[in-house]
Motif scaffolding. Structure first.
Motif, PDB file in Angstrom:
ATOM      1  N   LEU A 107      50.546  20.705 -29.596  1.00  0.00           N
ATOM      2  CA  LEU A 107      51.973  21.029 -29.647  1.00  0.00           C
ATOM      3  C   LEU A 107      52.131  22.444 -30.207  1.00  0.00           C
ATOM      4  O   LEU A 107      51.409  22.838 -31.128  1.00  0.00           O
ATOM      5  CB  LEU A 107      52.710  20.047 -30.559  1.00  0.00           C
ATOM      6  CG  LEU A 107      54.226  20.269 -30.617  1.00  0.00           C
ATOM      7  CD1 LEU A 107      54.889  19.786 -29.336  1.00  0.00           C
ATOM      8  CD2 LEU A 107      54.848  19.571 -31.827  1.00  0.00           C
ATOM      9  N   VAL A 108      53.069  23.214 -29.630  1.00  0.00           N
ATOM     10  CA  VAL A 108      53.362  24.538 -30.171  1.00  0.00           C
ATOM     11  C   VAL A 108      54.853  24.616 -30.483  1.00  0.00           C
ATOM     12  O   VAL A 108      55.689  24.402 -29.602  1.00  0.00           O
ATOM     13  CB  VAL A 108      52.977  25.663 -29.188  1.00  0.00           C
ATOM     14  CG1 VAL A 108      53.210  27.021 -29.840  1.00  0.00           C
ATOM     15  CG2 VAL A 108      51.529  25.525 -28.735  1.00  0.00           C
ATOM     16  N   ILE A 109      55.170  24.880 -31.731  1.00  0.00           N
ATOM     17  CA  ILE A 109      56.567  25.023 -32.143  1.00  0.00           C
ATOM     18  C   ILE A 109      56.956  26.496 -32.023  1.00  0.00           C
ATOM     19  O   ILE A 109      56.382  27.351 -32.696  1.00  0.00           O
ATOM     20  CB  ILE A 109      56.772  24.513 -33.588  1.00  0.00           C
ATOM     21  CG1 ILE A 109      56.374  23.026 -33.667  1.00  0.00           C
ATOM     22  CG2 ILE A 109      58.221  24.713 -34.034  1.00  0.00           C
ATOM     23  CD1 ILE A 109      56.397  22.452 -35.071  1.00  0.00           C
ATOM     24  N   ALA A 110      57.882  26.776 -31.118  1.00  0.00           N
ATOM     25  CA  ALA A 110      58.313  28.161 -30.875  1.00  0.00           C
ATOM     26  C   ALA A 110      59.831  28.188 -30.810  1.00  0.00           C
ATOM     27  O   ALA A 110      60.427  28.729 -29.881  1.00  0.00           O
ATOM     28  CB  ALA A 110      57.697  28.674 -29.572  1.00  0.00           C
ATOM     29  N   THR A 111      60.445  27.568 -31.805  1.00  0.00           N
ATOM     30  CA  THR A 111      61.892  27.354 -31.772  1.00  0.00           C
ATOM     31  C   THR A 111      62.696  28.525 -32.330  1.00  0.00           C
ATOM     32  O   THR A 111      63.933  28.460 -32.379  1.00  0.00           O
ATOM     33  CB  THR A 111      62.258  26.066 -32.546  1.00  0.00           C
ATOM     34  OG1 THR A 111      61.534  26.061 -33.783  1.00  0.00           O
ATOM     35  CG2 THR A 111      61.864  24.826 -31.762  1.00  0.00           C
ATOM     36  N   GLY A 112      62.034  29.604 -32.749  1.00  0.00           N
ATOM     37  CA  GLY A 112      62.754  30.812 -33.145  1.00  0.00           C
ATOM     38  C   GLY A 112      63.618  30.640 -34.380  1.00  0.00           C
ATOM     39  O   GLY A 112      63.335  29.835 -35.271  1.00  0.00           O
ATOM     40  N   ALA A 113      64.693  31.405 -34.406  1.00  0.00           N
ATOM     41  CA  ALA A 113      65.601  31.391 -35.553  1.00  0.00           C
ATOM     42  C   ALA A 113      67.029  31.378 -35.020  1.00  0.00           C
ATOM     43  O   ALA A 113      67.254  31.633 -33.844  1.00  0.00           O
ATOM     44  CB  ALA A 113      65.358  32.626 -36.408  1.00  0.00           C
ATOM     45  N   ARG A 114      67.976  31.032 -35.882  1.00  0.00           N
ATOM     46  CA  ARG A 114      69.385  31.079 -35.462  1.00  0.00           C
ATOM     47  C   ARG A 114      70.160  31.963 -36.425  1.00  0.00           C
ATOM     48  O   ARG A 114      69.761  32.142 -37.580  1.00  0.00           O
ATOM     49  CB  ARG A 114      69.976  29.676 -35.418  1.00  0.00           C
ATOM     50  CG  ARG A 114      69.971  28.969 -36.759  1.00  0.00           C
ATOM     51  CD  ARG A 114      70.613  27.589 -36.683  1.00  0.00           C
ATOM     52  NE  ARG A 114      70.527  26.891 -37.960  1.00  0.00           N
ATOM     53  CZ  ARG A 114      69.481  26.174 -38.366  1.00  0.00           C
ATOM     54  NH1 ARG A 114      68.401  26.086 -37.589  1.00  0.00           N
ATOM     55  NH2 ARG A 114      69.489  25.585 -39.540  1.00  0.00           N
ATOM     56  N   ALA A 115      71.287  32.497 -35.944  1.00  0.00           N
ATOM     57  CA  ALA A 115      72.104  33.384 -36.764  1.00  0.00           C
ATOM     58  C   ALA A 115      72.695  32.598 -37.924  1.00  0.00           C
ATOM     59  O   ALA A 115      73.077  31.433 -37.775  1.00  0.00           O
ATOM     60  CB  ALA A 115      73.212  33.983 -35.908  1.00  0.00           C
ATOM     61  N   ILE A 116      72.750  33.228 -39.078  1.00  0.00           N
ATOM     62  CA  ILE A 116      73.348  32.602 -40.265  1.00  0.00           C
ATOM     63  C   ILE A 116      74.876  32.721 -40.172  1.00  0.00           C
ATOM     64  O   ILE A 116      75.406  33.803 -39.908  1.00  0.00           O
ATOM     65  CB  ILE A 116      72.841  33.287 -41.552  1.00  0.00           C
ATOM     66  CG1 ILE A 116      71.342  33.033 -41.718  1.00  0.00           C
ATOM     67  CG2 ILE A 116      73.630  32.811 -42.780  1.00  0.00           C
ATOM     68  CD1 ILE A 116      70.713  33.764 -42.890  1.00  0.00           C
ATOM     69  N   ALA A 117      75.561  31.592 -40.381  1.00  0.00           N
ATOM     70  CA  ALA A 117      77.023  31.592 -40.337  1.00  0.00           C
ATOM     71  C   ALA A 117      77.574  31.872 -41.733  1.00  0.00           C
ATOM     72  O   ALA A 117      76.933  31.573 -42.731  1.00  0.00           O
ATOM     73  CB  ALA A 117      77.520  30.241 -39.833  1.00  0.00           C
ATOM     74  N   LEU A 118      78.768  32.459 -41.821  1.00  0.00           N
ATOM     75  CA  LEU A 118      79.403  32.691 -43.115  1.00  0.00           C
ATOM     76  C   LEU A 118      80.249  31.470 -43.467  1.00  0.00           C
ATOM     77  O   LEU A 118      81.106  31.065 -42.683  1.00  0.00           O
ATOM     78  CB  LEU A 118      80.292  33.933 -43.062  1.00  0.00           C
ATOM     79  CG  LEU A 118      79.572  35.277 -42.934  1.00  0.00           C
ATOM     80  CD1 LEU A 118      80.587  36.393 -42.740  1.00  0.00           C
ATOM     81  CD2 LEU A 118      78.721  35.553 -44.170  1.00  0.00           C
ATOM     82  N   PRO A 119      80.012  30.878 -44.645  1.00  0.00           N
ATOM     83  CA  PRO A 119      80.769  29.680 -45.010  1.00  0.00           C
ATOM     84  C   PRO A 119      82.121  30.055 -45.606  1.00  0.00           C
ATOM     85  O   PRO A 119      82.401  29.794 -46.767  1.00  0.00           O
ATOM     86  CB  PRO A 119      79.856  29.036 -46.069  1.00  0.00           C
ATOM     87  CG  PRO A 119      79.136  30.191 -46.695  1.00  0.00           C
ATOM     88  CD  PRO A 119      79.047  31.293 -45.666  1.00  0.00           C
ATOM     89  N   ILE A 120      82.967  30.695 -44.785  1.00  0.00           N
ATOM     90  CA  ILE A 120      84.255  31.161 -45.314  1.00  0.00           C
ATOM     91  C   ILE A 120      85.384  30.685 -44.405  1.00  0.00           C
ATOM     92  O   ILE A 120      85.146  30.367 -43.239  1.00  0.00           O
ATOM     93  CB  ILE A 120      84.284  32.707 -45.449  1.00  0.00           C
ATOM     94  CG1 ILE A 120      83.960  33.366 -44.100  1.00  0.00           C
ATOM     95  CG2 ILE A 120      83.309  33.172 -46.517  1.00  0.00           C
ATOM     96  CD1 ILE A 120      84.050  34.877 -44.128  1.00  0.00           C
ATOM     97  N   PRO A 121      86.621  30.641 -44.919  1.00  0.00           N
ATOM     98  CA  PRO A 121      87.745  30.158 -44.101  1.00  0.00           C
ATOM     99  C   PRO A 121      87.892  31.003 -42.831  1.00  0.00           C
ATOM    100  O   PRO A 121      87.715  32.220 -42.871  1.00  0.00           O
ATOM    101  CB  PRO A 121      88.957  30.344 -45.016  1.00  0.00           C
ATOM    102  CG  PRO A 121      88.423  30.459 -46.401  1.00  0.00           C
ATOM    103  CD  PRO A 121      87.034  31.009 -46.286  1.00  0.00           C
TER     104      PRO A 121
END
Ligand SMILES: Cc1cc2nc3c(=O)[nH]c(=O)nc-3n(C[C@H](O)[C@H](O)[C@H](O)COP(=O)(O)OP(=O)(O)OC[C@H]3O[C@@H](n4cnc5c(N)ncnc54)[C@H](O)[C@@H]3O)c2cc1C
Ligand code: FES
Lengths: 409, 106
Positions: A107-121
């Protein structure tokens, strides 16, 4: 395992996963290859999304790593719009979102990264966007243009590239950065100052030391609220404040993780039947005495795809690389090699005012990293010096009248 | 559309129809031809798409930019007919083009 007949399952059909599938066939792997990706399209290059593609200078076909037919022709079972949800290592099985399972030998895990969301209103308002995928880029392209104001939250490389492309498309652009300078995490003061001035000359406005506390609007964003109480009007927002590894599947399966899935120089995880490559990994870097870190760059994804392909097909591992990456903004070509670990001195070669210079980061006489602006010789030679660990003469290095070949001699 | 012949270092030939507008590098990569790595995807930042252009074609493939020239200056095994294949745009004029690959791109 180096059996050429093993079933290799790759999770994540991005730059790393797509490259690995092609390399395995190039290196003579005969067994089945399954490439599972949750996006609807075959693996593509992300760098142009903030540059040539956003400006309309490249199309979807040129983004794709390989044409769709490539996968069938090479007996790669490419499964688009398919999400892996769970890894069951004892049974060597992956569970997919549709309830089915896939068995693997490797198995090869190549799931990358995701953008960080801002926890603001207001973060959920329409027009508040990220830039990670082709779909994101499509949405962004539709939102910028003459008469529109684009707010870019985060003055890192991607934020600055979006700012430059936004200007090229005729939009007003304001960059909001929490630190007192752009590129604070990744570059020295001289480089930050240079980029700020260059963007200002191209009409980009900056709010430095500006903390974004909320987005305002009815259904769709119309303004950005700052900690000092001001609200800046805008038509669209791009949040570019970093990325976080998609390592949940690995963590849940009990694989060793730190700032990403921990791997060795063969890209192998703590389970010998499982590899991990690309943005999702936390990896050792031989030229810095095996120091571990997570890198988000195409050359890093390619290097680890090579490491895994070599290990799986029983080839000798590739020679340790010098990490590098690039960025394009306006007519500037920025090329970066190495990482500024334990640096005690900075040498600037050339004049930032001419937009052609390089910043060298040294630890004693040892070159650790170089950032070159419109200066390919400094980048190419600097990259070699970082790799061969030769001591550098700082006086010569600082003198642009002495060629880089002579500096390195 | 142009028919382009890519010749690997060991002499293996690949003849490919490449669409106008693509680069000579893209023609190779999209067809999985070994020998052109193209790590930066055509941004003129890596010099791993180095090729030797057959002498008779040099004029038609155009001039090198200053950036390409100085990247090549530091690549391995450079000859006067060296080019970065990502910087050569394919058009009908290049029908019949022959390029050779160096032994290694690194
Ligand atoms: C806008 C932008 C500009 C960039 N510019 C540059 C640049 O100039 N130079 C440079 O060197 N690098 C640049 N990068 C970074 C570079 O694109 C990444 O380092 C590279 O894409 C990493 O490859 P990867 O395969 O690890 O991850 P990705 O390419 O992100 O691929 C991971 C894939 O896995 C999928 N996935 C995730 N979880 C699952 C799951 N559970 N099941 C199935 N699929 C899943 C994701 O949707 C994605 O398709 C840029 C990135 C962005 C976003
Ligand atoms: S592909 Fe990188 S320079 Fe041509």
């Amino acid at each position: 395992m180096t059996e050429l007949s093993a079933h290799v399952v790759i999770l994540g059909a991005g730059h790393a996963g797509g490259t690995l599938a092609a390399l395995l066939r190039q290196y003579g792997h005969e067994g089945p290859i399954t490439l599972v990706g949750d996006e609807p399209i075959p693996p593509y290059q992300r760098p142009p999304l903030s540059k040539a593609w956003l400006k309309g200078e490249a199309d979807a076909e040129s983004l794709a790593l390989k044409p769709l037919e490539f996968y069938a022709e090479n007996r790669i079972d490419f499964r688009p719009s398919t999400r892996a949800v769970k890894l069951e290592r004892s049974a060597r099985r992956v569970h997919l979102a549709d309830g089915s399972t896939l068995s693997y030998d490797i198995l090869v895990i190549a799931t990358g990264a995701r953008a960080i969301a801002l926890p603001i209103p207001g973060a959920e308002l329409g027009g508040v966007m990220f830039l990670r995928t082709a779909a994101d880029a499509e949405q962004l392209k539709a939102a910028v243009g003459p008469g529109k104001t684009l707010a870019v939250v985060g003055g890192g490389y991607i934020g600055l590239e979006v700012a430059a492309s936004g200007r090229a498309l005729g939009a007003e652009v304001v960059v909001l950065e929490r630190e007192e300078r752009v590129l604070a995490r990744v570059a020295c003061q001289a480089l930050s100052d240079f980029f700020t001035a260059y963007h200002q000359q191209h009409g980009v406005k900056f709010e430095l030391g500006a903390s974004v506390v909320g987005f305002e609007g009815q259904g769709k964003v119309s303004g950005v609220r700052l900690a000092d109480g001001r609200t800046l009007a805008c038509d669209a927002v791009v949040v570019g404040v970093g990325a976080t590894p998609n390592d949940e599947i690995a963590k849940d399966a009990g694989l060793e993780c730190a700032r990403g899935v921990v791997v060795d120089l063969e890209a192998r995880t703590s389970d010998p039947a499982v590899f991990a490559i690309g943005d999702v990994t936390h990896r050792p870097m031989p030229i810095y005495e095996g120091r571990m870190f997570r890198m988000e760059s195409v050359p890093n994804a390619l290097e680890q795809a090579k490491q895994a392909a070599c290990a799986i097909t029983g080839r000798a591992a590739p020679a340790g690389e010098v990490p590098w990456q690039w960025s394009d903004q306006y007519d500037l070509k920025l090329q970066i090699a190495g990482y500024a670990f334990d640096v005690d001195e900075i040498v600037i070669r050339g004049d930032p005012k001419t937009a052609k210079f390089a910043v060298f980061h040294l630890k004693g006489k040892q070159l650790q990293s170089v950032e070159a602006i419109n200066a390919p010789p400094e980048f190419m030679m600097g990259k070699q010096l970082i790799g061969n660990r030769k001591p550098v003469d700082k006086i010569k290095l600082a003198d642009p009248s002495i060629s880089m070949k002579e500096v390195a001699a | 559309m142009a028919k382009i012949t890519y010749i690997e270092h060991d002499g293996t030939e690949h003849v490919i129809d490449v669409k106008n507008g693509l680069s000579v590098m893209e023609g190779a990569v999209k067809n999985n031809i070994p020998g052109i790595d193209a790590d930066c995807g055509g941004a003129c930042a890596c010099a791993t798409c180095h090729v030797y252009v057959d002498e008779t074609w040099l004029a038609k493939t155009g001039d090198k930019s200053a950036m390409e020239e100085s990247m090549l200056d530091f690549a391995e095994g450079v000859e006067p007919n060296s080019r970065l294949s990502c910087q050569i745009k394919v058009s009908d004029d290049l029908d019949g083009l022959v390029v050779r690959m160096p032994e290694s791109q690194h």
